[in-house]
Design a protein around this motif. Structure first.
Motif, PDB file in Angstrom:
ATOM      1  N   ASP A 178       0.831  -1.200   0.000  1.00  0.00           N
ATOM      2  CA  ASP A 178       0.000   0.000   0.000  1.00  0.00           C
ATOM      3  C   ASP A 178       0.867   1.252   0.000  1.00  0.00           C
ATOM      4  O   ASP A 178       0.606   2.214  -0.739  1.00  0.00           O
ATOM      5  CB  ASP A 178      -0.918  -0.020   1.230  1.00  0.00           C
ATOM      6  N   ALA A 179       1.934   1.220   0.813  1.00  0.00           N
ATOM      7  CA  ALA A 179       2.844   2.377   0.858  1.00  0.00           C
ATOM      8  C   ALA A 179       3.521   2.555  -0.502  1.00  0.00           C
ATOM      9  O   ALA A 179       3.640   3.684  -1.010  1.00  0.00           O
ATOM     10  CB  ALA A 179       3.886   2.180   1.954  1.00  0.00           C
ATOM     11  N   ASN A 180       3.955   1.455  -1.116  1.00  0.00           N
ATOM     12  CA  ASN A 180       4.594   1.533  -2.439  1.00  0.00           C
ATOM     13  C   ASN A 180       3.605   2.046  -3.484  1.00  0.00           C
ATOM     14  O   ASN A 180       3.970   2.837  -4.365  1.00  0.00           O
ATOM     15  CB  ASN A 180       5.142   0.171  -2.865  1.00  0.00           C
ATOM     16  N   LEU A 181       2.355   1.582  -3.392  1.00  0.00           N
ATOM     17  CA  LEU A 181       1.338   2.059  -4.331  1.00  0.00           C
ATOM     18  C   LEU A 181       1.089   3.555  -4.149  1.00  0.00           C
ATOM     19  O   LEU A 181       0.917   4.300  -5.124  1.00  0.00           O
ATOM     20  CB  LEU A 181       0.023   1.286  -4.153  1.00  0.00           C
ATOM     21  N   GLY A 182       1.060   3.982  -2.898  1.00  0.00           N
ATOM     22  CA  GLY A 182       0.868   5.417  -2.613  1.00  0.00           C
ATOM     23  C   GLY A 182       2.012   6.236  -3.190  1.00  0.00           C
ATOM     24  O   GLY A 182       1.812   7.298  -3.808  1.00  0.00           O
ATOM     25  N   LYS A 183       3.233   5.742  -2.999  1.00  0.00           N
ATOM     26  CA  LYS A 183       4.413   6.423  -3.525  1.00  0.00           C
ATOM     27  C   LYS A 183       4.361   6.465  -5.059  1.00  0.00           C
ATOM     28  O   LYS A 183       4.600   7.513  -5.674  1.00  0.00           O
ATOM     29  CB  LYS A 183       5.661   5.674  -3.059  1.00  0.00           C
ATOM     30  N   SER A 184       3.991   5.314  -5.655  1.00  0.00           N
ATOM     31  CA  SER A 184       3.889   5.250  -7.119  1.00  0.00           C
ATOM     32  C   SER A 184       2.826   6.202  -7.616  1.00  0.00           C
ATOM     33  O   SER A 184       2.987   6.873  -8.646  1.00  0.00           O
ATOM     34  CB  SER A 184       3.539   3.837  -7.579  1.00  0.00           C
ATOM     35  N   SER A 185       1.723   6.277  -6.895  1.00  0.00           N
ATOM     36  CA  SER A 185       0.636   7.167  -7.294  1.00  0.00           C
ATOM     37  C   SER A 185       1.084   8.620  -7.252  1.00  0.00           C
ATOM     38  O   SER A 185       0.796   9.411  -8.161  1.00  0.00           O
ATOM     39  CB  SER A 185      -0.555   6.955  -6.361  1.00  0.00           C
ATOM     40  N   ARG A 186       1.845   8.993  -6.225  1.00  0.00           N
ATOM     41  CA  ARG A 186       2.338  10.379  -6.115  1.00  0.00           C
ATOM     42  C   ARG A 186       3.320  10.682  -7.239  1.00  0.00           C
ATOM     43  O   ARG A 186       3.311  11.768  -7.835  1.00  0.00           O
ATOM     44  CB  ARG A 186       2.989  10.591  -4.744  1.00  0.00           C
ATOM     45  N   ILE A 187       4.177   9.716  -7.549  1.00  0.00           N
ATOM     46  CA  ILE A 187       5.166   9.914  -8.631  1.00  0.00           C
ATOM     47  C   ILE A 187       4.442  10.102  -9.960  1.00  0.00           C
ATOM     48  O   ILE A 187       4.757  11.001 -10.731  1.00  0.00           O
ATOM     49  CB  ILE A 187       6.165   8.743  -8.685  1.00  0.00           C
ATOM     50  N   LEU A 188       3.442   9.240 -10.210  1.00  0.00           N
ATOM     51  CA  LEU A 188       2.670   9.331 -11.453  1.00  0.00           C
ATOM     52  C   LEU A 188       1.920  10.641 -11.525  1.00  0.00           C
ATOM     53  O   LEU A 188       1.847  11.295 -12.591  1.00  0.00           O
ATOM     54  CB  LEU A 188       1.700   8.154 -11.578  1.00  0.00           C
ATOM     55  N   THR A 189       1.348  11.065 -10.408  1.00  0.00           N
ATOM     56  CA  THR A 189       0.613  12.350 -10.377  1.00  0.00           C
ATOM     57  C   THR A 189       1.577  13.486 -10.694  1.00  0.00           C
ATOM     58  O   THR A 189       1.266  14.401 -11.456  1.00  0.00           O
ATOM     59  CB  THR A 189      -0.054  12.563  -9.016  1.00  0.00           C
ATOM     60  N   GLY A 190       2.773  13.420 -10.108  1.00  0.00           N
ATOM     61  CA  GLY A 190       3.797  14.461 -10.357  1.00  0.00           C
ATOM     62  C   GLY A 190       4.207  14.460 -11.817  1.00  0.00           C
ATOM     63  O   GLY A 190       4.410  15.529 -12.421  1.00  0.00           O
ATOM     64  N   MET A 191       4.357  13.288 -12.388  1.00  0.00           N
ATOM     65  CA  MET A 191       4.766  13.190 -13.789  1.00  0.00           C
ATOM     66  C   MET A 191       3.651  13.739 -14.698  1.00  0.00           C
ATOM     67  O   MET A 191       3.934  14.387 -15.696  1.00  0.00           O
ATOM     68  CB  MET A 191       5.059  11.728 -14.162  1.00  0.00           C
ATOM     69  N   LEU A 192       2.421  13.491 -14.352  1.00  0.00           N
ATOM     70  CA  LEU A 192       1.317  13.986 -15.163  1.00  0.00           C
ATOM     71  C   LEU A 192       1.222  15.502 -15.112  1.00  0.00           C
ATOM     72  O   LEU A 192       0.860  16.148 -16.092  1.00  0.00           O
ATOM     73  CB  LEU A 192      -0.011  13.377 -14.687  1.00  0.00           C
ATOM     74  N   ARG A 193       1.519  16.075 -13.987  1.00  0.00           N
ATOM     75  CA  ARG A 193       1.474  17.535 -13.866  1.00  0.00           C
ATOM     76  C   ARG A 193       2.567  18.178 -14.682  1.00  0.00           C
ATOM     77  O   ARG A 193       2.390  19.294 -15.160  1.00  0.00           O
ATOM     78  CB  ARG A 193       1.626  17.933 -12.384  1.00  0.00           C
ATOM     79  N   ARG A 194       3.685  17.577 -14.844  1.00  0.00           N
ATOM     80  CA  ARG A 194       4.788  18.149 -15.611  1.00  0.00           C
ATOM     81  C   ARG A 194       4.433  18.087 -17.059  1.00  0.00           C
ATOM     82  O   ARG A 194       4.630  18.756 -17.928  1.00  0.00           O
ATOM     83  CB  ARG A 194       6.076  17.389 -15.386  1.00  0.00           C
TER      84      ARG A 194
END
Length: 194
Positions: A178-194
């Motif tokens: 769950d923690a890894n998924l949360g981290k992955s989700s934040r990374i993906l969200t950050g990548m989408l914003r860029r």
């Protein structure tokens, strides 16, 4: 196999007939004769027990399809053996009229009610002894069941402990995932914003 069983049956019949005859004679005797006959019958009863064990072994080696008939015959012999043992117990404490008169003198007729009472008490004591023996066997069986139940309970507790550890490891893995998924989700969200 069955011929051995039948030979044992013949021996059983001969021995039990002799024992029955001797058991009938025991109350009529006194002193050393009675003691000697009691010892002799006791020895013969032991021979019958050994014979029953041999018969039981023979029945176990008989093919399954014909084993039932022999098992029922063996069961009836065991019942006969139990009856012989009860009769033997009773005969050891029973006295004939002659022996009673000898023990009590010629006044035995006047104390007939006392003899009847004594006889009833002896029979009652024998019954109580048999009840105690049955109760003892039941207690032993109950104790054995309790020991087995305790062992099963310990195995169940060990299994539960092992299952608990597995569940805790699985929960830890889920939290990690769950923690890894949360981290992955934040990374993906950050990548989408860029």
């Amino acid at each position: 196999m069955s011929s051995d069983f039948e030979a044992y049956e013949q021996d059983f019949g001969t021995l039990t007939a002799e024992i029955t005859n001797k058991i009938g004679r025991i109350p009529k005797l006194g002193g050393k004769e009675k003691t000697q006959l009691v010892l002799n019958v006791d020895k013969q009863l032991e021979e019958v027990r050994e014979l029953m064990e041999q018969m039981d072994l023979e029945v176990r080696e008989i093919p399954i399809q014909s084993r039932g008939m022999y098992q029922s015959r063996l069961k009836s012999y065991k019942g006969e053996m139990e009856k012989l043992e009860k009769d033997f117990k009773r005969s050891r404490i029973a006295y004939s009229d002659d022996v009673r008169n000898e023990l009590l003198g010629e006044d035995a007729g006047s104390s007939e009610s006392q003899l009847m009472k004594l006889s009833e008490e002896r029979a009652h004591l024998l019954d109580n002894t048999e009840k105690l023996e049955r109760s003892s066997r039941r207690l032993e069986a109950g104790y054995q069941i309790a020991v087995e139940t305790e062992q099963v309970g310990q195995e169940i507790l060990a299994n539960l402990h092992s299952d608990r550890e597995k569940i805790q490891r699985s929960r830890d893995r889920l939290r990690e995932t769950d923690a890894n998924l949360g981290k992955s989700s934040r990374i993906l969200t950050g990548m989408l914003r860029r």
